[in-house]
Design an enzyme around this catalytic site. Structure first.
Site, mmCIF file in Angstrom:
data_model
loop_
_atom_site.group_PDB
_atom_site.id
_atom_site.type_symbol
_atom_site.label_atom_id
_atom_site.label_comp_id
_atom_site.label_asym_id
_atom_site.label_seq_id
_atom_site.Cartn_x
_atom_site.Cartn_y
_atom_site.Cartn_z
ATOM 1 N N ASP A 477 0.829 -1.202 0.000
ATOM 2 C CA ASP A 477 0.000 0.000 0.000
ATOM 3 C C ASP A 477 0.872 1.265 0.000
ATOM 4 O O ASP A 477 2.080 1.213 0.295
ATOM 5 C CB ASP A 477 -0.884 -0.036 1.261
ATOM 6 C CG ASP A 477 -2.165 0.777 1.109
ATOM 7 O OD1 ASP A 477 -2.283 1.541 0.143
ATOM 8 O OD2 ASP A 477 -3.039 0.653 1.992
ATOM 9 N N ASP A 547 -10.615 2.312 -3.459
ATOM 10 C CA ASP A 547 -11.164 2.096 -2.116
ATOM 11 C C ASP A 547 -12.683 2.134 -2.145
ATOM 12 O O ASP A 547 -13.330 1.754 -1.177
ATOM 13 C CB ASP A 547 -10.665 3.186 -1.159
ATOM 14 C CG ASP A 547 -9.325 2.815 -0.543
ATOM 15 O OD1 ASP A 547 -8.930 1.638 -0.639
ATOM 16 O OD2 ASP A 547 -8.675 3.701 0.042
#
Ligand code: DGJ
Length: 728
Positions: A477, A547
């Site tokens: 990430d 997301d």
């Protein structure tokens, strides 16, 4: 032969299966761009493209009796008779920015050479691939430019890059070093870009060209949620299945610029490369600078053909990992299920419940390390939090494996929390400038990956983590963009090199780790799709697309992303409702029909699902597994655009055309309307296709030319249908 040199005319003809790209060395000096498009054959004459003589308010090169302003060029310089966006710009020690690198020699060879320090596409043995290198030399400023072209003939793809070498004794400062410049003789185009924001990445935007500069870029240190390093020019009225498109995509994950400039003669210049804003590079004697690769695709059958060219090429000749052609495991990620609030018992309970559903991989997301119970601390402290996981990562991995699941883990290695042991020990290891406070994003700072010792530290710490447990998957990430861009290690004169050096450092770390752990499936993520680009794809075959897990929003995100990136590269998960990003409630059916098109999984707590929901999910996973190869590796066709209205449809077809999976989505319900038909694509007109869901057989020709009847939809918003077609 993919590259032919016609010596009598000084012409290079680059030929792929269906396209031609033609370069001429004009007056033995200037590499001119003569043509790119549908394949040409026979005797070719482009003399009309070389315009000699003078015009009002035009500057000319006296000895050649021409102006570069009127010459379509391959890599224009700055400071001469061309006033457009230059391909490169070099400041010399005497203060001059004028250069004039002219043709000196060329080489044609089979295969392709690697780009030092950068990810790039590659050829495999027996590929029909040839490369051309053209050297341009500036004898006054003493440097050489090598322009490299590679033709992947069977893929209908041409790649380009540029390298600048200081061949003299004096320092040169690169102020711009783009990867490509492409001149077109008119401006009758629309410009396509993939733009958006967090939660709505890669929406397709188009605009007509006007005289002047139109540009997209990133200045954030990452390719970004906002713009993608992709640009295309299409002829007016081009749609998914007809019309000409010229596309370029940069294999790079940092600051880029893609511009289209229309000049006063209505000629168009497309440029793509590292953003020259806040960039310069000191090139000392003997040093070289490699610009990233751009991947060019031309289609004369609309956007869909362009996408299919990219999809196949990226799956087969860009992604390096052994997983490139392997079906991706159905995963369950605990992020939206627990956020930071978990312990070993909870995780094992979730995993056990997921295993019963048919999930194959459990992924432990953020919060397992240091003292991380929220996003205010511990990035950089990559050792387990024993309060949460008393048996360590390896103990947890064993328990997950005992349930029959593979185990995956989340890391965010490029970042450091100010509240972390790593930062307390090495507070100078961050991207920052002297005498100014650091801005924070999600309470974190960025580690200075331009520094060797930082790269090596991360390689060592992560190697220990990955080797210390049975880890099959890593989610990498990256959750903030750069500010106060500078490095404590670089000299003042080199500070503008920071952002690019950071990306080179990141690539070095990824190269080392992915080579050292070839059996780990890596997924890249940057607050969702904030770094969904070919550079990351080279190392990590899939990316967390966004997301935003809402099934309706995802239609646009996945539709836009599919313009360039293959379905197998898109992480697509079903999450709980009301959706955590926007509160929308959609059926499990709608969520699955959207998420099926990707590296499919769930992102919720399955222990909270009802018996009925669990039965639905079991059936979804079973269905997906039976379709997985077709969906992840078939040819993908967009049929109805969610950007155009209330509907969306797409489908995927197997290589042998004997199987297809089609999905249709209606966003808002409408009263008293009949559902129509969708004309399918890619099927064989002569085959008969059985459609299980309808218990009927249709000929391919009917499905292609008359269409598949959509039939009755549920009277509700956000409805969808899908059909599995098989030749029996
Ligand atoms: C941002 C990612 O996009 C999410 O999926 C999740 O991993 C969080 N970071 C964790 O902090």
């Amino acid at each position: 032969m993919a590259i032919e040199f016609k010596q009598d005319k000084n012409i290079f003809h680059l030929k792929s299966k269906n396209t031609s790209y033609i370069i001429k060395i004009v007056n033995d000096k200037y590499p001119a761009h003569l043509y790119w498009g549908k394949k040409l054959s026979g005797s070719l004459d482009f003399e009309d493209k070389i315009i000699y003589g003078d015009r009002p308010v035009m500057t000319v090169i006296k000895e050649d009796n021409l102006s570069l302003e009127l010459l379509p060029q391959e890599y224009p310089a700055y400071g001469n008779t061309d006033y457009g966006v230059p391909g490169y710009k070099i400041l010399q020690e005497n203060g001059s920015r004028t250069t004039n690198a002219l043709y000196s020699e060329h080489r044609i060879y089979k295969d392709k050479t690697e780009l030092t320090g950068l990810p790039a596409s590659y050829a495999e043995a027996d590929d029909n691939v040839e490369s051309l290198e053209i050297d341009l030399v500036d004898q006054t400023a003493d440097f050489k430019i090598t322009l490299t072209y590679t033709v992947f003939a069977d893929y209908d793809i041409i790649t380009r890059s540029a390298k600048i070498i200081n061949t003299g004794q004096k320092n040169l400062r690169l102020q711009s070093a783009l990867s490509i410049s492409l001149d077109f003789e008119d401006s009758d185009f629309e410009m396509l870009q993939l733009s958006g924001a967090w939660g709505r990445e890669r929406h397709l935007k188009t605009r007509s060209l006007v005289q002047g500069l139109q540009q997209i870029e990133s200045k954030r240190g990452a390719s970004s949620h906002y713009q993608n390093p992709f640009i295309a020019l299409s002829r007016p009225n081009t749609d998914e299945f007809q019309g000409e498109v010229y596309a370029a995509n940069l294999v790079y994950s940092g600051n880029f610029k893609a511009s289209v400039e229309v000049n006063h003669y209505e000629r168009t210049r497309l440029s793509l490369g590292i953003n020259d804003f806040d960039f310069s590079w000191l090139l000392e004697a003997g040093e070289e600078f490699q610009a990233p690769e751009a991947v060019l695709a031309y289609s004369d059958q609309g956007l869909n053909q362009m996408s299919q060219l990219y999809h196949k090429f990226y799956r087969e000749r860009l992604v390096k990992s052994k997983f490139k052609d392997q079906e991706r495991p159905v995963l369950l990620n605990n992020w939206e299920g627990t956020y930071f609030d978990f312990n070993e018992d909870k995780i094992v309970e979730i995993a056990a419940s997921a295993a019963e559903l048919g999930v194959e991989l459990f992924v432990l997301d953020d919060g397992w390390f240091g003292r991380r119970n929220d996003d205010t601390s511990s990035l950089g402290d990559w050792y387990v939090n024993k309060n949460k996981l008393p048996n360590g990562v390896s103990g947890l991995a064993e328990k997950i494996n005992d349930l029959g699941l593979a185990f995956g883990i989340w890391v965010e290695p490029e970042m450091v929390s100010p509240d972390s042991d790593l930062y307390r020990e090495h507070s100078d290891w961050v991207i920052e400038v002297p005498d100014r406070p650091n801005s924070e994003g999600r309470n974190q700072l960025i580690l200075d990956f331009s520094r060797r010792e930082v790269q090596d530290y991360i390689i060592d710490v992560l190697s220990e983590l990955f080797a210390g447990a049975n880890i099959s998957y890593v989610k990498w990430d990256m959750n903030r963009n750069m500010t106060e861009i500078g490095s404590n290690k670089l000299a003042a004169a080199r500070q503008e090199e920071t952002a690019h050096r950071y990306i080179l450092g990141l690539y070095r770390v990824l190269e080392k780790l992915t080579s050292k752990f070839p059996d780990i499936l890596f997924e890249s993520c940057a607050s969702g799709g904030g770094r969904f680009d070919p550079g990351m794809l080279y190392y990590m075959p899939q990316t967390w697309t966004s997301d935003d897990t809402d099934a309706v929003e995802r239609l646009k995100i996945q539709y836009g992303t599919s313009l360039v990136y293959p379905v197998s590269a898109m992480g697509t998960h079903i999450s709980a409702v009301p959706n955590h990003q926007l509160g929308r409630i959609t059926s499990l059916d709608m969520r699955a029909n959207t998420a099926y098109y990707g590296a499919f999984g769930y992102e919720l707590d399955p222990t909270e699902m009802s018996f009925k929901e669990r039965e639905i999910v079991k059936a979804q996973i079973k269905k997906f597994k039976s379709l997985r190869n077709l969906i992840q590796f078939g040819d993908f066709y967009r049929l109805l655009s969610p950007f155009a209205g209330n509907e969306c449809a797409w489908m995927t077809v197997s290589d042998d055309q004997k199987e297809a999976f089609v999905s249709y989505y209606k966003i808002l319900a409408e009263a008293n309307v009949f559902s129509g038909k969708i004309k399918l694509q890619g099927l064989n007109p002569d085959y008969d296709y059985q459609i299980k869901e309808l218990n009927k057989t249709f000929s391919g020709s009917q499905l292609l030319y008359s269409g598949l009847p959509i039939g009755e939809l549920k009277q509700e918003d956000f409805s969808s249908k899908s059909w599995h077609l098989q030749v029996i």
